[in-house]
Design a protein around this motif. Structure first.
Motif, PDB file in Angstrom:
ATOM      1  N   LEU A 159       0.954  -1.148   0.103  1.00 16.44           N
ATOM      2  CA  LEU A 159      -0.099   0.301   0.020  1.00 16.44           C
ATOM      3  C   LEU A 159       0.677   1.139  -0.051  1.00 16.44           C
ATOM      4  CD1 LEU A 159      -2.657   1.575   0.288  1.00 16.44           C
ATOM      5  CD2 LEU A 159      -2.541   1.026   2.936  1.00 16.44           C
ATOM      6  N   SER A 160       1.925   1.294   0.928  1.00 16.51           N
ATOM      7  CA  SER A 160       2.819   2.385   0.713  1.00 16.51           C
ATOM      8  C   SER A 160       3.516   2.656  -0.669  1.00 16.51           C
ATOM      9  CB  SER A 160       3.848   2.269   1.926  1.00 16.51           C
ATOM     10  OG  SER A 160       4.869   1.092   1.442  1.00 16.51           O
ATOM     11  N   GLY A 165       3.252   5.698  -5.705  1.00 17.93           N
ATOM     12  CA  GLY A 165       3.509   5.879  -7.098  1.00 17.93           C
ATOM     13  C   GLY A 165       4.096   4.939  -7.697  1.00 17.93           C
ATOM     14  N   TYR A 166       4.619   4.089  -6.858  1.00 17.84           N
ATOM     15  CA  TYR A 166       5.632   3.061  -7.325  1.00 17.84           C
ATOM     16  C   TYR A 166       4.690   1.762  -8.177  1.00 17.84           C
ATOM     17  CZ  TYR A 166       8.715  -1.187  -6.625  1.00 17.84           C
ATOM     18  OH  TYR A 166       9.574  -2.402  -6.982  1.00 17.84           O
ATOM     19  N   ASN A 182       9.850   6.645  -5.240  1.00 19.02           N
ATOM     20  CA  ASN A 182       9.718   7.656  -4.037  1.00 19.02           C
ATOM     21  C   ASN A 182       9.769   6.615  -2.954  1.00 19.02           C
ATOM     22  OD1 ASN A 182       9.118   9.576  -2.140  1.00 19.02           O
ATOM     23  ND2 ASN A 182       7.038   9.908  -2.893  1.00 19.02           N
ATOM     24  N   TYR A 183      10.858   5.994  -2.525  1.00 20.43           N
ATOM     25  CA  TYR A 183      11.280   5.361  -1.525  1.00 20.43           C
ATOM     26  C   TYR A 183      11.259   5.791  -0.267  1.00 20.43           C
ATOM     27  CZ  TYR A 183      15.953   7.099  -1.538  1.00 20.43           C
ATOM     28  OH  TYR A 183      17.091   8.003  -1.356  1.00 20.43           O
ATOM     29  N   GLY A 184      11.426   7.152  -0.364  1.00 20.23           N
ATOM     30  CA  GLY A 184      11.447   7.829   1.079  1.00 20.23           C
ATOM     31  C   GLY A 184      10.017   7.859   1.618  1.00 20.23           C
ATOM     32  N   PHE A 185       8.792   8.070   0.789  1.00 20.58           N
ATOM     33  CA  PHE A 185       7.666   7.952   1.000  1.00 20.58           C
ATOM     34  C   PHE A 185       7.227   6.560   1.884  1.00 20.58           C
ATOM     35  CE2 PHE A 185       3.113   6.742   1.036  1.00 20.58           C
ATOM     36  CZ  PHE A 185       2.625   7.834   1.359  1.00 20.58           C
ATOM     37  N   PHE A 189       6.088   5.831   5.367  1.00 21.73           N
ATOM     38  CA  PHE A 189       4.909   5.184   5.923  1.00 21.73           C
ATOM     39  C   PHE A 189       5.337   4.012   7.094  1.00 21.73           C
ATOM     40  CE2 PHE A 189       1.992   1.694   5.542  1.00 21.73           C
ATOM     41  CZ  PHE A 189       0.772   2.431   5.168  1.00 21.73           C
ATOM     42  N   ASN A 190       6.337   3.721   7.140  1.00 20.02           N
ATOM     43  CA  ASN A 190       6.737   2.623   7.940  1.00 20.02           C
ATOM     44  C   ASN A 190       7.063   3.180   9.177  1.00 20.02           C
ATOM     45  OD1 ASN A 190       6.782   0.592   5.551  1.00 20.02           O
ATOM     46  ND2 ASN A 190       7.860  -0.752   7.341  1.00 20.02           N
ATOM     47  N   ALA A 191       7.859   4.552   9.056  1.00 23.33           N
ATOM     48  CA  ALA A 191       8.411   5.260  10.421  1.00 23.33           C
ATOM     49  C   ALA A 191       7.307   5.707  11.143  1.00 23.33           C
ATOM     50  CB  ALA A 191       9.210   6.255   9.778  1.00 23.33           C
TER      51      ALA A 191
END
Length: 792
Positions: A159-160, A165-166, A182-185, A189-191
């Motif tokens: 979902l993240s 947009g991945y 967008n691996y930062g998002f 999301f996990n953080a």
């Protein structure tokens, strides 16, 4: 609050006895009115006929500021304690009136800042992001995969990715540089889940009736633990698991504090929330079953106490059982099952995990060609053969031989598809026809066959030699070649069941017909019972010939999975449909089997693995990535003061309980009954939570790592604050000493966190230069790459 009229005064000198009696009567009436008011305040629901008698007695003893009243101001979730006076300054007064909201809000904002800060600084795949990022990609592509953990956490990873947009195209290879995604998002999301552990710690401390300072300290211990910070900043399941664990424990303590008013709206709400939380944590990782056990043990104790209340009607007692069965068993199970239903609904395409599921399930996946198999199986067909036992694999062989026993070619069960799973169905030697018939002969119940391995030309063989692991059964091997073979290669087909609309007429059909293979000479059954071979067998499943004649065992039952025969027509695609409950059970057993196979390899040293004895004293850390001088390096290491303080508090609590029990037996009242009940019940929950999350790893055989201690750590951190809070609020401790103790505790934890800042946010440059002063323990491999082997 007490007023001047409530205070007992000595009679004025010279007052008359009548006046004295009248004043006493007025005072008693005022005192009774006050007690009634306080009881109503402490029980906002009023009298409850369903309340057990012993709880009514405890409630009455605790009201009105009596001997059983709680011994200091404390917070309750969502409420501010009544203050004796407020500041005249409007800003301070605003804080005093709203600190129950402002404090957790501030802690949460700081937690978000620490977790989100500079989260994209490492633009490469770190540690187990290689696994869980890849699993998230499978959901975006809808490809079926297999993993040892339940699906909810990985669906959230997917979902993240969707929100970021991945498209699922990145392979998440370990150490690979992230492309333009967008691996930062996804990390944020996990953080988020790691961040909200902090307010949960604060609220849980409130429910455990700690002081405001202790509640803040408990939250700060979670906020400033370097290991919690580090693990939550990457695309992993641990932050979700920890967040769900803290949510379960909070709901449990909240429900526990509603026990004075059973079957009220709040009572039902928090009982149901506890059940939902159990379902969520169990759907992320099976480690969630440990906190589920804590809830279960607390429930058993509570029901036992209710059973001892002879004034409680039997119907009411039965209602307590029914309520807990519905909310703590049925509701969590429903959440758990729903996560798998969603898992199956999303993953509708064939993928790398197909082989773990039944052949019928695989046939229903898009992109799978099983449904085009020729329907009927005949002599001369090339097939792969699937074991129907839960977690069963494909009949397999390879060129390696058994190191003992016959020394012949190994035959195993294997969960991955390759050409070594393919076998030819042949006639036995005495029945080889002079020429191949125009139409292949369809196999039926009772037919004799030989199975020839496609890649090595060996025949499936068994003989009176003990199997390598299950020594009570006979070994199964690959023997001979295209010319050499004997009667020990002959097997009898025994049709068991037909799982299609076709009748059970004894004919062998691909996918839908299940059958046994009985050795003609020995009379034993070809069996694969999910027993793993040692490393020389690549930890694949052992195949034996079982002499126990267990005809109903699914491990002795097989079906044809893939089927090739150019002389037979293709099958009907609409024949094959698996059942959800069978798929659900099959996948869970496969997960359990694979979990049990995760044991340390004695022939291979795992520098990342650690022993549970090393965790409580933080004897080890864990390198999460490569350690080159030009890389950003992350070292999984907890806050030493927090970890050591939490471990020490376990011993302090046990010693204090022992001391108090001995003193109480000798009629010494060091603490009031209410204080004793509070100290014992709260500490028992925290120690029980730590014990249930730590001890199982000491007795299980699987490989363990430092992060397996993180759920247990949470309970020890709360206990650390709980123990300090108890001892600094003794009558002989002055407020000055109390303030000094708390100040030292806050400063020590905060300073240590800042001192080890780099291990969480990334070590830059040569580690030996920047981290030398942080090598507090010789076993920490921050600088030197060595295997820690000590618990001291």
């Amino acid at each position: 609050m007490y007023t001047s009229e409530n205070i007992k005064r000595r009679n004025p000198i010279g007052s008359s006895g009548a006046a004295n009696s009248r004043d006493q009567g007025q005072h008693q009436q005022q005192q009774d009115d006050y007690n009634e008011h306080q009881n109503r305040a402490s029980d906002p629901y009023g009298p409850n006929p369903l309340k057990p008698a012993f709880q009514q007695h405890q409630q009455a003893a605790g009201g009105a500021g009596g001997a059983g009243a709680y011994y200091r101001d404390h917070y309750q979730f969502g409420y501010s304690p009544v203050r004796k006076e407020y500041s005249a300054n409007k800003y301070i007064r605003f804080y005093q009136e709203n600190d129950y909201i402002l404090i957790p809000t501030l802690l949460t904002l700081v937690s978000f800042w620490t977790r989100f800060r500079d989260i994209k600084s490492s633009d490469f795949v770190v540690w187990d992001e290689a696994h869980f990022g890849k699993f998230g990609s499978y959901y975006l592509k809808g490809e079926f995969y297999f993993d040892v953990h339940p699906p909810l956490g990985k669906m959230l990873v997917g979902l993240s990715g969707a929100l970021a947009g991945y498209d699922g195209s990145f392979g998440f290879d370990s150490g690979a540089k992230y492309p333009d995604i967008n691996y930062g998002f996804m990390r944020i999301f996990n953080a988020f889940f790691g961040a909200i552990m902090v307010p949960f710690a604060y609220w849980t401390a409130q429910e455990l009736r700690m002081s405001q300072t202790a509640c803040i300290f408990a939250a700060v211990l979670v906020l400033l633990d370097n290991a919690y910070l580090t693990i939550s900043r990457f695309i992993l399941l641990d932050s979700m698991l920890l967040c769900a664990t803290t949510f379960v424990f909070f709901c449990l303590t909240r429900f526990r504090n509603e026990r004075h008013d059973p079957f009220s709206l709040d009572w039902w709400l928090w009982l149901a929330m506890t059940g939902v939380a159990i379902g969520l944590v169990s759907s992320i990782k099976w480690v969630g079953l440990f906190v589920t056990a804590l809830v279960g043990l607390h429930t058993i104790e509570e029901l036992w106490d209710l059973f001892g209340d002879l004034s409680l009607p039997k119907t009411t007692y039965i209602k307590h059982w029914v309520a807990r069965a519905a909310c703590l068993i049925a509701l969590p199970f429903s959440v758990y099952v729903a996560s798998f239903a969603l898992h199956f609904a999303i993953l509708r395409n064939s993928g790398p995990g197909d082989a773990q599921m039944s052949s019928l399930f695989q046939a229903g996946l898009n992109g799978n060609d099983f449904r085009n198999n020729p329907l009927y199986v005949a002599y001369g067909s090339k097939v792969s053969i699937k074991n129907t036992g839960y977690g069963g694999g494909l009949l397999h062989s390879h060129i390696q031989t058994f190191p003992e026993g016959s020394g012949q070619q190994q035959v195993t069960c294997y969960h991955h598809k390759d050409s070594n799973n393919n076998w030819y169905i042949k006639h036995i030697v005495s029945q080889v026809p002079d020429h191949e018939p125009q139409t292949p002969k369809i196999l039926r119940d009772g037919d004799l066959i030989r199975l020839g391995h496609e890649m090595t030309n060996r025949s499936l063989h068994s003989h009176r030699i003990k199997a390598p692991v299950t020594s009570a059964q006979w070994e199964v091997s690959g023997y001979g070649d295209g010319i050499i073979h004997d009667a020990n290669d002959e097997w009898i087909i025994e049709v068991v069941e037909e799982n299609s609309h076709y009748p059970k007429d004894g004919q062998l059909r691909s996918l839908s017909t299940t059958f046994r293979l009985r050795h003609r000479i020995l009379g034993c059954l070809l069996t694969a019972e999910n027993v793993n071979l040692p490393q020389w067998g690549f930890r694949q499943i052992e195949v034996t010939c079982d002499t126990r004649n267990r005809t109903n065992s699914p491990h002795s039952i097989w079906n044809i999975e893939q089927h090739w025969n150019d002389q037979l027509p293709a099958g009907e695609g609409n024949l094959y449909k698996s059942k959800f409950w069978k798929d659900f059970w099959h996948l869970n057993v496969a997960m359990m089997t694979s979990n049990n196979a995760l044991i340390p390899d004695p022939d291979k040293e795992d520098v990342l693995a650690s022993n549970p004895s090393q965790w409580p004293l933080l004897a080890v850390g864990l390198r999460m990535c490569g350690w080159g001088d030009d890389q950003v390096k992350y070292y999984l290491l907890g806050n030493p003061i927090a970890w050591w303080g939490g471990t020490l508090s376990l011993g302090v609590f046990a010693t204090a309980v022992f001391y108090y029990i001995i003193r109480r037996q000798r009629k010494f009242q060091d603490v009031t009954p209410q204080e004793w009940d509070q100290f014992l019940s709260g500490g028992k929950l925290l120690v029980g939570g730590w014990f249930l999350h730590y001890v199982p790893f000491c007795i299980m055989g699987r490989v363990t790592y430092l992060h397996h201690y993180f759920p247990a750590l949470y309970f020890s951190l709360l206990l650390f604050s709980f123990v300090i809070d108890h001892f600094v609020h003794r009558a002989w401790v002055s407020s000055k000493v109390r303030n000094v103790v708390w100040t030292v505790a806050f400063v020590a934890v905060s300073a240590t966190f800042l001192f080890f800042w780099d291990v969480s946010y990334g070590i830059r440059g040569p580690a030996a230069e920047t981290m030398k002063s942080r090598q507090w323990r010789g076993a920490w491999n921050i600088i030197d790459d060595h295997k820690p082997n000590t618990f001291m």
